[in-house]
Design a protein around this motif. Structure first.
Motif, PDB file in Angstrom:
ATOM      1  N   ALA A  17      89.854 -84.447 -74.995  1.00 33.55           N
ATOM      2  CA  ALA A  17      89.813 -83.073 -75.513  1.00 33.55           C
ATOM      3  C   ALA A  17      88.448 -82.707 -76.093  1.00 33.55           C
ATOM      4  O   ALA A  17      88.006 -81.559 -75.986  1.00 33.55           O
ATOM      5  CB  ALA A  17      90.887 -82.890 -76.583  1.00 33.55           C
TER       6      ALA A  17
ATOM      7  N   ASP B 241      84.851 -83.233 -85.046  1.00 32.44           N
ATOM      8  CA  ASP B 241      86.181 -83.402 -84.457  1.00 32.44           C
ATOM      9  C   ASP B 241      86.954 -84.302 -85.418  1.00 32.44           C
ATOM     10  O   ASP B 241      86.796 -85.528 -85.406  1.00 32.44           O
ATOM     11  CB  ASP B 241      86.093 -84.016 -83.063  1.00 32.44           C
ATOM     12  CG  ASP B 241      87.466 -84.162 -82.409  1.00 32.44           C
ATOM     13  OD1 ASP B 241      88.485 -84.155 -83.139  1.00 32.44           O
ATOM     14  OD2 ASP B 241      87.528 -84.302 -81.174  1.00 32.44           O
TER      15      ASP B 241
ATOM     16  N   LYS C 269      99.608 -87.248 -85.175  1.00 32.06           N
ATOM     17  CA  LYS C 269      98.405 -87.343 -86.011  1.00 32.06           C
ATOM     18  C   LYS C 269      98.792 -87.623 -87.469  1.00 32.06           C
ATOM     19  O   LYS C 269      99.955 -87.480 -87.843  1.00 32.06           O
ATOM     20  CB  LYS C 269      97.597 -86.043 -85.910  1.00 32.06           C
ATOM     21  CG  LYS C 269      97.162 -85.694 -84.475  1.00 32.06           C
ATOM     22  CD  LYS C 269      96.035 -86.582 -83.963  1.00 32.06           C
ATOM     23  CE  LYS C 269      95.937 -86.628 -82.464  1.00 32.06           C
ATOM     24  NZ  LYS C 269      94.984 -85.753 -81.844  1.00 32.06           N
TER      25      LYS C 269
HETATM   26  C1  LIG Z   1      94.324 -85.224 -80.640  1.00 29.86           C
HETATM   27  C2  LIG Z   1      92.879 -85.049 -80.468  1.00 29.86           C
HETATM   28  C3  LIG Z   1      92.317 -83.838 -80.032  1.00 29.86           C
HETATM   29  C4  LIG Z   1      93.118 -82.697 -79.453  1.00 29.86           C
HETATM   30  O1  LIG Z   1      94.135 -82.222 -80.185  1.00 29.86           O
HETATM   31  P1  LIG Z   1      95.410 -81.482 -79.482  1.00 29.86           P
HETATM   32  O2  LIG Z   1      96.092 -80.885 -80.648  1.00 29.86           O
HETATM   33  O3  LIG Z   1      96.198 -82.541 -78.818  1.00 29.86           O
HETATM   34  O4  LIG Z   1      94.870 -80.474 -78.538  1.00 29.86           O
HETATM   35  C5  LIG Z   1      90.945 -83.715 -80.033  1.00 29.86           C
HETATM   36  N1  LIG Z   1      90.154 -84.729 -80.393  1.00 29.86           N
HETATM   37  C6  LIG Z   1      90.636 -85.922 -80.781  1.00 29.86           C
HETATM   38  C7  LIG Z   1      89.691 -87.004 -81.191  1.00 29.86           C
HETATM   39  C8  LIG Z   1      92.016 -86.119 -80.814  1.00 29.86           C
HETATM   40  O5  LIG Z   1      92.494 -87.320 -81.197  1.00 29.86           O
END
Ligand SMILES: *Cc1c(COP(=O)(O)O)cnc(C)c1O
Length: 368
Positions: free
Chosen positions: A89, A158, A187
Motif C-alpha cells: 500500500a 506511514d 492493526k
Molecule cells: C495496513 C497498511 C497500510 C494500508 O492500510 P489499509 O487500511 O489496509 O489500506 C499501509 N501501510 C502499511 C505499512 C500497512 O501496514
C-alpha cells in the motif's frame, strides 16, 4: 492442542463487547451513518492521542496515504522514496496519485528505511519520502527530516503499524509533516471494517484532506477541487472511540509479551527484534530472523502455531513493480531478510503460556 493464532481479535471483542454494543446502538437508531458526531469526536481524540492538532478520518490507510500525497501536491511524475520492505500500500498510494515509486534499502537491524540509502536516491525530481514505522517501531525521523529539509522534500509518515509508538518522547503522527494511519481490524488500533486517518499539525494540509476525502467540497455542492469518496463511517467512528481508550493498555501488554519473548528466546540461535533507544516500540508484529526460517515456520504450523512473513517478496521484486525494472541484487538487505524473517503470534490477548509454548517449539526446532 489449542491453536495459537497470529492475532486473536475474537478474544479482544469478548473483552469489550458490552462497550462496543452500547456505542453502536445509537448510531443505528440515528441513521446518520457517514462523517457524523462519532467521527468528529474520534478525530479530536485521536489527534490528541498522537499529540497533533488535526486528524481526518477516511476510508482506509491506503487512501490516507493518497490523500496526504495529494494534499501535499505530490503527483504527476514526482519521485517518492519508499522502503523496499513494506506493505504494498505504501507504494500503491504513490502510483495511484501519479507519482513515481523509488525504492530504498532498509536498515538491517530495525527493518526501517536506511537513512543514507534514502539520501543517495534523491534526484532533482524527488518530491517526498514516506518513512514507514514498520512492525511498530518508528523510523529514524531526525536525520530523515533533516535530509528532507535540505532537499525541500515533503515527509509523509506511514504510521499504519505504529499507533502509539514513540520517537524521542513524541508519538507517531507527530514526527513528520503529515502522517497516515490504517485502522484495518488487525492493526494495533483496528476498526470493525476498513478505515484510516490522516494526522497533521499543518492547518492547510488538514483543510485540504478534509475536502479531498469528500469529493473536494468545502460545503455541500461547493466543490473547490476534484476529490474522491474516502469517508469514515459512523459505526467505525463509534468502535474506534471505544477502542482508543484501551490502546495505551493494549500497547503496554504487547510490550510485556515482547519482553517475555525476548527473555525466553535470549539463548536461542535466532535474531531478536532490535530496538533503538530513542524509540518506544509498540510491536504490531514481533519479528525474528533465522536462516532456518522455512523449516521453523512449517514446524510451528504443524504444532498449531500461526507464524507469518512480513513480507516474503520485497516490493521491487513483485510482479506489480516489474515495470520499474529493478532486479535481484538491487536491495541485498531487503532480499536477504525476506528469506529469514518470521512474525510470531503477537497481540495484547496472547497469554504467557501461549508465548512459552511458541518459544519452546522454536528452541526445540532450532537445536535439532
Ligand atoms: C495496513 C497498511 C497500510 C494500508 O492500510 P489499509 O487500511 O489496509 O489500506 C499501509 N501501510 C502499511 C505499512 C500497512 O501496514
Amino acid at each position: 492442542m489449542d491453536k495459537i493464532p497470529l492475532v486473536d481479535l475474537q478474544s479482544q471483542y469478548r473483552s469489550i463487547e458490552s462497550e462496543i454494543r452500547a456505542a453502536i446502538e445509537p448510531v443505528l437508531a440515528n441513521c446518520n451513518f457517514i462523517l457524523g458526531q462519532n467521527v468528529k469526536e474520534f478525530e479530536k481524540e485521536f489527534a490528541g492521542f498522537c499529540g497533533a492538532k488535526h486528524a481526518l478520518g477516511c476510508a482506509n490507510g491506503t487512501e490516507a496515504l493518497m490523500l496526504a500525497l495529494r494534499a501535499c501536491d505530490v503527483g504527476d511524475g514526482d519521485e517518492v522514496i519508499v522502503p523496499a520492505n513494506t506493505f504494498i500500500a505504501t507504494a500503491e498510494a504513490v502510483s495511484s496519485t501519479g507519482g513515481q515509486v523509488v525504492f530504498a534499502e532498509i536498515n538491517p537491524d530495525t527493518y526501517n528505511i536506511d537513512v543514507s540509502d534514502f539520501e543517495r536516491r534523491i534526484t532533482p525530481k524527488t518530491k517526498a519520502v514516506i518513512p514507514v514505522h514498520l512492525f511498530g517501531q518508528t523510523a529514524d525521523m531526525d536525520p530523515i527530516n533533516e535530509i528532507a529539509a535540505k532537499h525541500g522534500l515533503r515527509v509523509i509518515e506511514d504510521a499504519a503499524q505504529a499507533h502509539g509508538a514513540e520517537y524521542k518522547g513524541r508519538r507517531a503522527g507527530n514526527l513528520g509533516e503529515v502522517a497516515c494511519f490504517s485502522f484495518y481490524p488487525g492493526k494495533n488500533l483496528g476498526a470493525y471494517g476498513d478505515s484510516g486517518a490522516v494526522v497533521t499539525n499543518d492547518p492547510e494540509i488538514a483543510r485540504r484532506v478534509g475536502m479531498l476525502r469528500n469529493h473536494g467540497r468545502a460545503e455541500k455542492h461547493d466543490h473547490e477541487m476534484e476529490g474522491l469518496n474516502s469517508r469514515m463511517d459512523e459505526i467505525q467512528g463509534a468502535v474506534l472511540r471505544v477502542k482508543l481508550k484501551h490502546l495505551a493498555g493494549w500497547n503496554e501488554a504487547r510490550r510485556n509479551k515482547a519482553d517475555l519473548y525476548n527473555r525466553l528466546l535470549g539463548d536461542a540461535d535466532v535474531v531478536l527484534p532490535a530496538t533503538n533507544n530513542d524509540v518506544r516500540h509498540v510491536y504490531h508484529l514481533y519479528v525474528i530472523r533465522t536462516t532456518k526460517r522455512n523449516g521453523l515456520r512449517t514446524h510451528l504450523i504443524d504444532n498449531g502455531i500461526s507464524a507469518g512473513i512480513h513480507y516474503p517478496i520485497p516490493l521491487h521484486l513483485t510482479k506489480a513493480y516489474r515495470h520499474l525494472n529493478y532486479s535481484e541484487g538491487d536491495f541485498p538487505i531487503s532480499e536477504g531478510h525476506a528469506r529469514q524473517i518470521l512474525s510470531l503470534p503477537m497481540c495484547p490477548e496472547i497469554t504467557d503460556e501461549q508465548v512459552e509454548r511458541v518459544c519452546s517449539e522454536i528452541i526445540t526446532f532450532i537445536k535439532n
